[in-house]
Design a protein around this motif. Structure first.
Motif, short mmCIF file in Angstrom:
data_model
loop_
_atom_site.label_atom_id
_atom_site.label_comp_id
_atom_site.label_asym_id
_atom_site.label_seq_id
_atom_site.Cartn_x
_atom_site.Cartn_y
_atom_site.Cartn_z
N ASP A 331 0.87 -1.07 -0.07
CA ASP A 331 -0.15 0.16 -0.27
C ASP A 331 1.00 1.20 0.05
OD1 ASP A 331 -1.65 1.76 0.17
OD2 ASP A 331 -2.47 1.51 2.18
N ILE A 332 1.09 1.88 -1.20
CA ILE A 332 2.01 3.00 -1.41
C ILE A 332 1.27 4.22 -0.49
CG2 ILE A 332 2.79 2.03 -3.40
CD1 ILE A 332 1.15 4.04 -4.88
N ASP A 333 0.22 4.39 0.10
CA ASP A 333 -0.38 5.28 0.65
C ASP A 333 -0.08 5.01 2.28
OD1 ASP A 333 -1.36 6.72 -1.57
OD2 ASP A 333 -3.34 5.21 -1.75
N ARG A 334 0.53 4.21 2.54
CA ARG A 334 0.62 3.93 3.98
C ARG A 334 1.55 4.92 4.59
NH1 ARG A 334 -0.20 -1.04 6.14
NH2 ARG A 334 -0.08 -2.20 4.12
N GLY A 335 2.55 5.46 4.11
CA GLY A 335 3.25 6.46 4.77
C GLY A 335 4.11 6.08 5.96
N GLY A 336 4.64 4.58 5.40
CA GLY A 336 5.44 3.96 6.77
C GLY A 336 6.87 4.33 6.71
N LYS A 337 7.13 5.63 6.99
CA LYS A 337 8.46 6.14 7.01
C LYS A 337 9.32 5.45 8.26
CE LYS A 337 8.50 10.00 3.70
NZ LYS A 337 9.04 11.24 3.44
N GLN A 338 8.48 5.18 9.00
CA GLN A 338 9.17 4.66 10.42
C GLN A 338 9.82 3.19 10.39
OE1 GLN A 338 9.98 6.66 13.14
NE2 GLN A 338 9.28 8.46 11.80
N HIS A 339 9.65 2.68 8.97
CA HIS A 339 10.08 1.25 8.91
C HIS A 339 11.34 1.10 9.44
CE1 HIS A 339 12.63 2.10 5.25
NE2 HIS A 339 11.53 2.83 4.89
#
Length: 400
Positions: A331-339
């Motif tokens: 999901d490219i809308d996830r906004g998961g930069k804290q990965h």
């Protein structure tokens, strides 16, 4: 609660596009527990995102592989360990801090963006070579390996003609199934290669990162010759191995999710968030977050004592339902930069800005110039790197 201390680890992936199924069970039933490694050592496994970040941010853990409690998967002979000089990934402050300070200016966003035109040229050249050939084409050989190898070699000042040499040796270093003697030989050969290269840069410096490090070190005296050799080694291996695997897996991930791919093709400005989501989704360097505890710490209500090894499973943390709902969905809308794909804390990957830029350029260029790209074999027939410390594909035939 199930005691998994005697279960085989690492766990195999039952689906090549997902982390091992055991990770989800552990997050739910035993988020912090012990396992026995192939080396005979025991280690704590951390599977939840918050616990892994807590581990990596703690000042009471060490990356020193020579520590008897470090969670090594295979035994390194004492005489070999004595010869090995620690590199940045296996160092602790203040030595690690001083060495990292030397390299950070080379990988700032501003400095990396200056490389964009040349990276674009390299990607265009490789895609044109693909189009000039007859399909199916092995994407790993044609694009995934060559792009980061070229970029890293030019950046460091390493002759590209030597790429087969260092790719073969680095493959042995990251394979958990490699014969210990072969792995030790590969380490020694890479050490000898970089020792000669560092000497050559000192005698005749060029306009490259390694030459600048040698010159800077003459002023600061931070490193001796062996330290510069170790720095060169880790920058080259880290600069191409992980990015190469992410290129092939990222292309596969997008082909398996055509809706997400279509959005990228329609709007290339989405590339940064596409890359972040692919990094989270695959989490190819699952166990680089291994540490040994130097003082008793408590994580998630569990006391972990000084001298005990801990492995923070980044692929599990990046699929933690508490942070990423429906984590198995791209999901490219996830906004998961804290990965956690680049780690966390003082050892967070120095080269992440460069890696992200390479991936952005590769994905946007490849699918713009070859919009009909498709896999030439089903996923279940592709040869994945199940026995490697860095996950990826050995080969990936594609056509259009």
């Amino acid at each position: 609660m199930t005691d998994r201390q005697n279960s085989a680890f690492p766990y195999p992936r039952t689906c090549p596009l997902r982390p091992p199924a055991e990770y989800a069970a552990l997050r739910a039933e035993q988020p912090i527990g012990k396992v026995t490694l192939a080396s005979g050592r025991t280690a704590w496994l951390l599977t939840r995102h918050e616990h892994i970040r807590q581990l990596l941010a703690s000042p009471h853990v060490s990356s020193n592989m020579a520590h008897p409690g470090y969670p090594l998967h295979w035994d390194i002979p004492a005489e070999v360990m004595e010869r090995m000089r620690p590199v940045m990934l296996a160092m602790d402050p203040p030595v690690h801090t001083a060495q990292r300070k030397m390299v950070i200016p080379e990988f700032t966003v501003k400095r990396v963006l200056q490389l964009r035109p040349r990276i674009q040229e390299i990607v265009d050249e490789r895609v044109s070579a693909m189009l000039a050939g007859e399909g199916p084409v092995d994407l790993v050989e044609a694009l995934a390996l060559s792009v980061p190898s070229l970029v890293t070699c030019e950046l460091l000042g390493v002759p590209y003609a030597d790429r087969d040499f260092f790719q073969d040796r680095t493959n042995k270093l990251v394979s958990v199934d490699a014969d210990p003697e072969e792995r030790n030989t590969a380490h020694q050969e890479l050490h000898a290669y970089f020792s000669e290269l560092v000497t050559a840069k000192g005698a005749d410096p060029g306009d490259d990162l390694l030459s600048r490090l040698v010159e800077k070190n003459r002023e600061t005296g931070t490193l001796d010759h062996e330290g510069l050799v170790g720095m060169a080694n880790v920058l080259l291996v880290g600069g191409h191995e992980t990015t190469a695997n992410m290129i092939s897996l990222g292309v596969l991930g997008l082909l398996e999710n055509p809706g997400q791919l279509a959005r990228l093709q329609a709007d290339p400005e989405l590339a940064p968030q596409v890359v972040d989501e692919l990094l989270r989704y695959f989490s190819i360097a699952d166990q680089v977050t291994s540490r040994v505890v130097t003082e008793d710490i408590e994580i998630g209500g569990v006391l972990i004592r000084a001298g005990e090894g801990v492995i923070g499973l980044s692929a599990s943390g990046n699929h933690d339902e508490a942070v990423y709902p429906d984590p198995g969905r791209l999901d490219i809308d996830r906004g998961g930069k804290q990965h956690l794909a680049f780690g966390h804390g003082i050892h967070q990957c120095i080269g992440q800005n460069l890696a992200k830029l390479e991936l952005e350029i590769v994905f946007t260029t490849l699918f713009a110039r070859i919009p009909g790209l498709k896999a030439a074999a089903p996923v279940e027939e592709l040869p994945f790197k199940d026995s490697m410390g860095v996950y990826g594909l050995h080969r990936f035939p594609v056509t259009w």
